[in-house]
Design a protein around this motif. Structure first.
Motif, PDB file in Angstrom:
ATOM      1  N   LYS A  53       1.444  -1.545   0.135  1.00  0.00           N
ATOM      2  CA  LYS A  53      -0.484   0.342  -0.156  1.00  0.00           C
ATOM      3  C   LYS A  53       1.168   0.977   0.452  1.00  0.00           C
ATOM      4  CE  LYS A  53      -4.108  -2.034   2.532  1.00  0.00           C
ATOM      5  NZ  LYS A  53      -4.155  -2.248   3.732  1.00  0.00           N
ATOM      6  N   ILE A  54       1.547   1.189   0.759  1.00  0.00           N
ATOM      7  CA  ILE A  54       2.892   2.377   0.921  1.00  0.00           C
ATOM      8  C   ILE A  54       3.299   2.532  -0.592  1.00  0.00           C
ATOM      9  CG2 ILE A  54       4.613   2.980   2.219  1.00  0.00           C
ATOM     10  CD1 ILE A  54       4.194   1.893   4.787  1.00  0.00           C
ATOM     11  N   ALA A  55       3.941   1.914  -0.950  1.00  0.00           N
ATOM     12  CA  ALA A  55       4.568   1.548  -2.416  1.00  0.00           C
ATOM     13  C   ALA A  55       3.707   2.166  -3.392  1.00  0.00           C
ATOM     14  CB  ALA A  55       5.259   0.356  -2.752  1.00  0.00           C
ATOM     15  N   GLN A  56       2.825   1.602  -3.855  1.00  0.00           N
ATOM     16  CA  GLN A  56       1.279   1.659  -4.636  1.00  0.00           C
ATOM     17  C   GLN A  56       1.062   3.751  -4.426  1.00  0.00           C
ATOM     18  OE1 GLN A  56      -1.830  -0.710  -3.757  1.00  0.00           O
ATOM     19  NE2 GLN A  56      -1.726  -0.766  -5.233  1.00  0.00           N
ATOM     20  N   THR A  57       1.352   4.171  -3.000  1.00  0.00           N
ATOM     21  CA  THR A  57       0.807   5.869  -2.536  1.00  0.00           C
ATOM     22  C   THR A  57       2.133   6.488  -2.233  1.00  0.00           C
ATOM     23  OG1 THR A  57      -0.756   4.579  -0.697  1.00  0.00           O
ATOM     24  CG2 THR A  57       0.584   7.569  -0.732  1.00  0.00           C
ATOM     25  N   ALA A  58       3.576   5.975  -3.265  1.00  0.00           N
ATOM     26  CA  ALA A  58       4.492   6.619  -3.312  1.00  0.00           C
ATOM     27  C   ALA A  58       5.095   6.291  -4.436  1.00  0.00           C
ATOM     28  CB  ALA A  58       5.596   6.525  -2.572  1.00  0.00           C
ATOM     29  N   GLN A  59       4.129   5.916  -5.131  1.00  0.00           N
ATOM     30  CA  GLN A  59       4.792   5.105  -6.538  1.00  0.00           C
ATOM     31  C   GLN A  59       5.499   5.374  -6.760  1.00  0.00           C
ATOM     32  OE1 GLN A  59       3.764   9.367  -8.449  1.00  0.00           O
ATOM     33  NE2 GLN A  59       1.997   8.993  -9.959  1.00  0.00           N
ATOM     34  N   MET A  60       5.973   3.498  -5.917  1.00  0.00           N
ATOM     35  CA  MET A  60       7.132   2.653  -5.787  1.00  0.00           C
ATOM     36  C   MET A  60       6.203   0.945  -6.821  1.00  0.00           C
ATOM     37  SD  MET A  60       9.140   3.781  -2.576  1.00  0.00           S
ATOM     38  CE  MET A  60       9.864   5.318  -1.966  1.00  0.00           C
ATOM     39  N   GLU A  61       7.545   0.827  -7.460  1.00  0.00           N
ATOM     40  CA  GLU A  61       7.680  -0.671  -7.665  1.00  0.00           C
ATOM     41  C   GLU A  61       8.104  -1.425  -6.375  1.00  0.00           C
ATOM     42  OE1 GLU A  61       7.602  -1.696 -12.013  1.00  0.00           O
ATOM     43  OE2 GLU A  61       7.539   0.530 -12.454  1.00  0.00           O
ATOM     44  N   LEU A  62       7.662  -2.379  -6.268  1.00  0.00           N
ATOM     45  CA  LEU A  62       8.002  -3.300  -5.030  1.00  0.00           C
ATOM     46  C   LEU A  62       8.129  -4.437  -5.207  1.00  0.00           C
ATOM     47  CD1 LEU A  62       7.401  -3.069  -1.132  1.00  0.00           C
ATOM     48  CD2 LEU A  62       7.261  -4.968  -1.800  1.00  0.00           C
ATOM     49  N   SER A  63       8.934  -5.118  -5.384  1.00  0.00           N
ATOM     50  CA  SER A  63       8.719  -7.038  -5.224  1.00  0.00           C
ATOM     51  C   SER A  63       9.353  -6.900  -4.206  1.00  0.00           C
ATOM     52  CB  SER A  63      10.249  -7.461  -6.119  1.00  0.00           C
ATOM     53  OG  SER A  63      10.021  -8.332  -6.090  1.00  0.00           O
ATOM     54  N   ILE A  64       8.679  -8.314  -3.146  1.00  0.00           N
ATOM     55  CA  ILE A  64       9.396  -9.098  -2.078  1.00  0.00           C
ATOM     56  C   ILE A  64       9.203 -10.165  -2.246  1.00  0.00           C
ATOM     57  CG2 ILE A  64       8.230  -9.480   0.414  1.00  0.00           C
ATOM     58  CD1 ILE A  64       6.041  -7.443   0.061  1.00  0.00           C
ATOM     59  N   GLN A  65      10.831 -10.948  -1.821  1.00  0.00           N
ATOM     60  CA  GLN A  65      11.634 -12.349  -2.011  1.00  0.00           C
ATOM     61  C   GLN A  65      11.146 -12.526  -1.050  1.00  0.00           C
ATOM     62  OE1 GLN A  65      15.250 -12.740  -4.182  1.00  0.00           O
ATOM     63  NE2 GLN A  65      14.650 -14.946  -3.881  1.00  0.00           N
ATOM     64  N   THR A  66      10.539 -13.583  -0.766  1.00  0.00           N
ATOM     65  CA  THR A  66      10.956 -14.888   1.198  1.00  0.00           C
ATOM     66  C   THR A  66      12.400 -15.596   0.938  1.00  0.00           C
ATOM     67  OG1 THR A  66       8.625 -14.435   1.714  1.00  0.00           O
ATOM     68  CG2 THR A  66       9.907 -15.638   2.696  1.00  0.00           C
ATOM     69  N   LEU A  67      12.825 -15.038   2.682  1.00  0.00           N
ATOM     70  CA  LEU A  67      14.412 -15.731   2.120  1.00  0.00           C
ATOM     71  C   LEU A  67      13.502 -17.302   2.990  1.00  0.00           C
ATOM     72  CD1 LEU A  67      16.846 -12.486   2.615  1.00  0.00           C
ATOM     73  CD2 LEU A  67      15.971 -13.900   0.625  1.00  0.00           C
ATOM     74  N   LYS A  68      14.511 -18.483   2.992  1.00  0.00           N
ATOM     75  CA  LYS A  68      14.182 -19.254   3.543  1.00  0.00           C
ATOM     76  C   LYS A  68      14.761 -20.066   4.017  1.00  0.00           C
ATOM     77  CE  LYS A  68       9.357 -21.145   2.766  1.00  0.00           C
ATOM     78  NZ  LYS A  68       8.665 -21.909   2.342  1.00  0.00           N
ATOM     79  N   ALA A  69      15.899 -20.939   4.663  1.00  0.00           N
ATOM     80  CA  ALA A  69      16.314 -22.164   5.256  1.00  0.00           C
ATOM     81  C   ALA A  69      16.153 -23.302   4.280  1.00  0.00           C
ATOM     82  CB  ALA A  69      15.850 -22.152   6.505  1.00  0.00           C
ATOM     83  N   SER A  70      16.249 -23.259   3.195  1.00  0.00           N
ATOM     84  CA  SER A  70      15.988 -24.409   2.736  1.00  0.00           C
ATOM     85  C   SER A  70      16.398 -25.908   3.205  1.00  0.00           C
ATOM     86  CB  SER A  70      16.902 -24.690   1.270  1.00  0.00           C
ATOM     87  OG  SER A  70      18.424 -24.581   1.579  1.00  0.00           O
ATOM     88  N   SER A  71      17.177 -26.352   3.912  1.00  0.00           N
ATOM     89  CA  SER A  71      17.135 -27.064   5.046  1.00  0.00           C
ATOM     90  C   SER A  71      15.685 -27.702   5.413  1.00  0.00           C
ATOM     91  CB  SER A  71      18.572 -27.587   5.852  1.00  0.00           C
ATOM     92  OG  SER A  71      18.765 -26.683   6.867  1.00  0.00           O
ATOM     93  N   LEU A  72      15.547 -26.359   6.100  1.00  0.00           N
ATOM     94  CA  LEU A  72      13.825 -26.657   7.228  1.00  0.00           C
ATOM     95  C   LEU A  72      12.897 -26.353   6.304  1.00  0.00           C
ATOM     96  CD1 LEU A  72      16.150 -24.559  10.632  1.00  0.00           C
ATOM     97  CD2 LEU A  72      15.926 -27.236   9.561  1.00  0.00           C
ATOM     98  N   ASP A  73      13.475 -25.857   5.250  1.00  0.00           N
ATOM     99  CA  ASP A  73      12.167 -25.064   4.354  1.00  0.00           C
ATOM    100  C   ASP A  73      11.101 -24.611   5.605  1.00  0.00           C
ATOM    101  OD1 ASP A  73      10.065 -24.479   2.304  1.00  0.00           O
ATOM    102  OD2 ASP A  73       8.190 -25.812   3.029  1.00  0.00           O
ATOM    103  N   LYS A  74      12.547 -23.068   5.771  1.00  0.00           N
ATOM    104  CA  LYS A  74      11.796 -22.351   7.041  1.00  0.00           C
ATOM    105  C   LYS A  74      12.292 -20.619   6.809  1.00  0.00           C
ATOM    106  CE  LYS A  74      13.221 -20.555  11.704  1.00  0.00           C
ATOM    107  NZ  LYS A  74      13.823 -21.324  13.107  1.00  0.00           N
ATOM    108  N   ALA A  75      10.360 -19.733   6.641  1.00  0.00           N
ATOM    109  CA  ALA A  75      10.907 -18.666   6.594  1.00  0.00           C
ATOM    110  C   ALA A  75      11.832 -17.781   7.550  1.00  0.00           C
ATOM    111  CB  ALA A  75       9.464 -17.990   5.874  1.00  0.00           C
ATOM    112  N   VAL A  76      13.059 -17.239   7.114  1.00  0.00           N
ATOM    113  CA  VAL A  76      13.874 -16.221   8.005  1.00  0.00           C
ATOM    114  C   VAL A  76      13.697 -14.956   7.902  1.00  0.00           C
ATOM    115  CG1 VAL A  76      15.119 -18.570   8.804  1.00  0.00           C
ATOM    116  CG2 VAL A  76      16.192 -17.231   6.684  1.00  0.00           C
ATOM    117  N   GLY A  77      13.409 -14.544   6.707  1.00  0.00           N
ATOM    118  CA  GLY A  77      13.045 -13.157   6.417  1.00  0.00           C
ATOM    119  C   GLY A  77      13.187 -13.295   4.713  1.00  0.00           C
TER     120      GLY A  77
END
Length: 519
Positions: free
Chosen positions: A98-122
């Motif tokens: 929502k913030i990016a839309q208001t500020a006319q920014m393009e935003l891309s989000i990539q989840t970082l996962k610990a592959s050995s645990l299949d766990k999102a860590v950031g």
């Protein structure tokens, strides 16, 4: 009793299903930036339901344990649990969107996962703006960009649910304190590489200070001016260069996760542009993160490379005549004239297979500068710094690649000894930790020893592949042009060098075995 006991089971099943669907969303949004933004707020609605059900589950459990007040405590505990599990994933992503839309920014989000645990860590959030984030050659964000970055920083810091207990608040505060916030400035490859690194670092630091103002401790905030060294897209197109001018916000759950993330970052050389290709004139876009003044001229088409000689492990690189003939170096390593066919050393696939996969599977093609130092140039990056003291993050010995912690490597040909000393390469992006010194001993006698006839501090690019590390040395003056130095297995202390040098006004090349000098 049996009926009540069944309710937690049902809630758990529904909650598990919702969490699984959210995990799918995280994985499906891990591609290249700026290729289309699915609305993360849609996924957030499922998280809200999950949080409510978690609270309901806690209420039921609490009711079973203590019918005089446990339900309220259980609901608060469940809500806090839902906060810890989901808020920093879906709700934050929704608000950032929502913030990016208001500020006319393009935003891309990539989840970082610990592959050995299949766990999102950031997560890694890349921000490209349609309007100016920074004034030309200025490090301070524009007032509009400051408001947007401040709103984003507040989302990372978050709010504690009002229904959380004192114990829950302590747990949330402890988890928040363990977080590491990492701000990275990126540029395209136009203009001065040194200036791009310098300005992108200054801008990353300004955004880092905004995160401090949001409530994070300076000790948990880090920043870097990556300049042109970590492109998200190819620099051959205007669209790709615009995507590379970006600010990146990375958050990791713990210091250990942060260290692992840094050790697994790898640049994709397929996105680099060969030095032989004239840089285009790009008007600085509003989202430019570095100095992007560009230079006059239109981009030339990549030079087509002759077919590789895979049998020998050496490939013919694009033809590139020296800009101006150098003086005779007076050294003959016994090589052969280049005559438009530069040799390269095969490092295999450059695709990352690490814990945090941050680059696409695109490979360096025949026009990529990874093919030969003859079509490459130094690319400058600043190291990771702590906002606490503005000093580089001090790596430990384990943060370096094997045998590349201030070591020296030597090779000899036609009676001359070539040594490259102070070779230090970090696991973080495979980046050189310091500039090496190149030493040349003419007519070297191993028994008598000798003083180096030529000594020069050089600039370095590094490229990591699944067959080895390419350590590329650029020299100035008349002695040597450049050295491609590949360690097929750095742990073994052996490798191979391909040296370019000038003799009698003509460019020569010589390949020689190399090994790590004994300490």
């Amino acid at each position: 009793m049996h009926k009540l006991s069944a309710v937690p089971v049902i809630c758990t099943c529904v909650l598990t299903s919702l969490l699984a669907s959210c995990a799918t969303y995280q994985r499906n949004n891990g591609g290249n930036p700026f290729t289309g933004n699915a609305d993360p707020c849609a996924s957030y609605q499922g998280r809200v339901i999950a949080t409510v059900l978690t609270g309901l589950l806690g209420s039921v459990i609490g009711h079973e344990m203590d019918k005089t007040g446990g339900a309220i405590k259980g609901a608060a505990a469940g809500a806090a649990l839902g906060y810890l599990i989901g808020r920093d994933i879906d709700q934050r992503n929704c608000e950032l969107f929502k913030i990016a839309q208001t500020a006319q920014m393009e935003l891309s989000i990539q989840t970082l996962k610990a592959s050995s645990l299949d766990k999102a860590v950031g997560s890694s959030v890349s921000i490209q703006a349609a309007s100016a984030q920074f004034a030309s050659n200025a490090s301070t964000p524009t007032p509009e960009a400051q408001r947007a970055f401040r709103a984003m920083a507040n989302q990372y810091f978050g709010e504690v649910p009002p229904q959380a207990t004192a114990k829950d608040r302590e747990a949330i505060a402890a988890a928040r304190q363990k977080m590491r916030i990492f701000l990275v400035g990126h540029t395209d490859d136009t203009g001065s590489s040194e200036r791009n690194a310098e300005l992108s670092e200054a801008r990353a630091r300004e955004v880092a200070k905004i995160f401090e103002q949001a409530g994070f401790d300076r000790a948990q905030i880090f920043y870097q001016g990556a300049g042109e060294t970590l492109p998200a897209k190819t620099n051959l197109t205007a669209e790709g260069r615009a995507a590379n001018r970006r600010v990146e916000i990375v958050d990791l759950a713990t210091e250990a996760d942060f260290a692992t993330y840094l050790s697994q970052r790898v640049a994709n050389p397929a996105y680099f542009r060969a030095a032989a290709i004239e840089p285009p004139t790009d008007k600085p876009q509003g989202g430019a993160t570095g100095a992007t003044s560009g230079s006059v001229g239109k981009p030339a088409a990549p030079t087509k490379q002759p077919k590789r000689k895979e049998a020998t492990g050496v490939a013919a690189a694009p033809s590139k005549a020296p800009a101006s003939p150098q003086l005779d170096s007076g050294i003959d390593f016994g090589g052969e004239p280049v005559k438009g066919r530069f040799s390269t050393l095969n490092i295999g696939s450059t695709q990352s297979e690490g814990l945090f996969s941050l680059i696409s599977s695109a490979q360096a093609d025949d026009s990529s500068p990874v093919q030969s130092c003859s079509v490459d140039r130094p690319r400058i990056s600043r190291g990771v710094k702590a906002l606490q003291n503005d000093q580089p993050r001090k790596p430990s010995v384990t943060d370096y690649l094997p045998n590349l912690y201030g070591t020296a490597w030597t090779g000899s040909a036609n009676g001359h000894l070539l040594a490259v000393t102070n070779v230090a390469v970090l696991k973080d992006g495979g980046l050189p930790a310091q500039d090496p010194t190149v030493l040349i001993y003419k007519n070297y006698d191993s028994v008598k020893g000798a003083q180096a006839d030529i000594r020069q501090v050089a600039k370095v690019n590094t490229y990591r592949g699944d067959r080895g590390l390419l350590y590329r040395v650029f020299l100035k003056g008349r002695e040597l042009d450049c050295i491609d130095f590949v360690m097929s297995d750095s742990a073994s202390g052996r490798g191979v060098m391909n040296v370019l040098y000038t003799r009698r006004g003509e460019l020569y090349q010589k390949q020689m075995d190399t090994s790590k000098a004994k300490s």
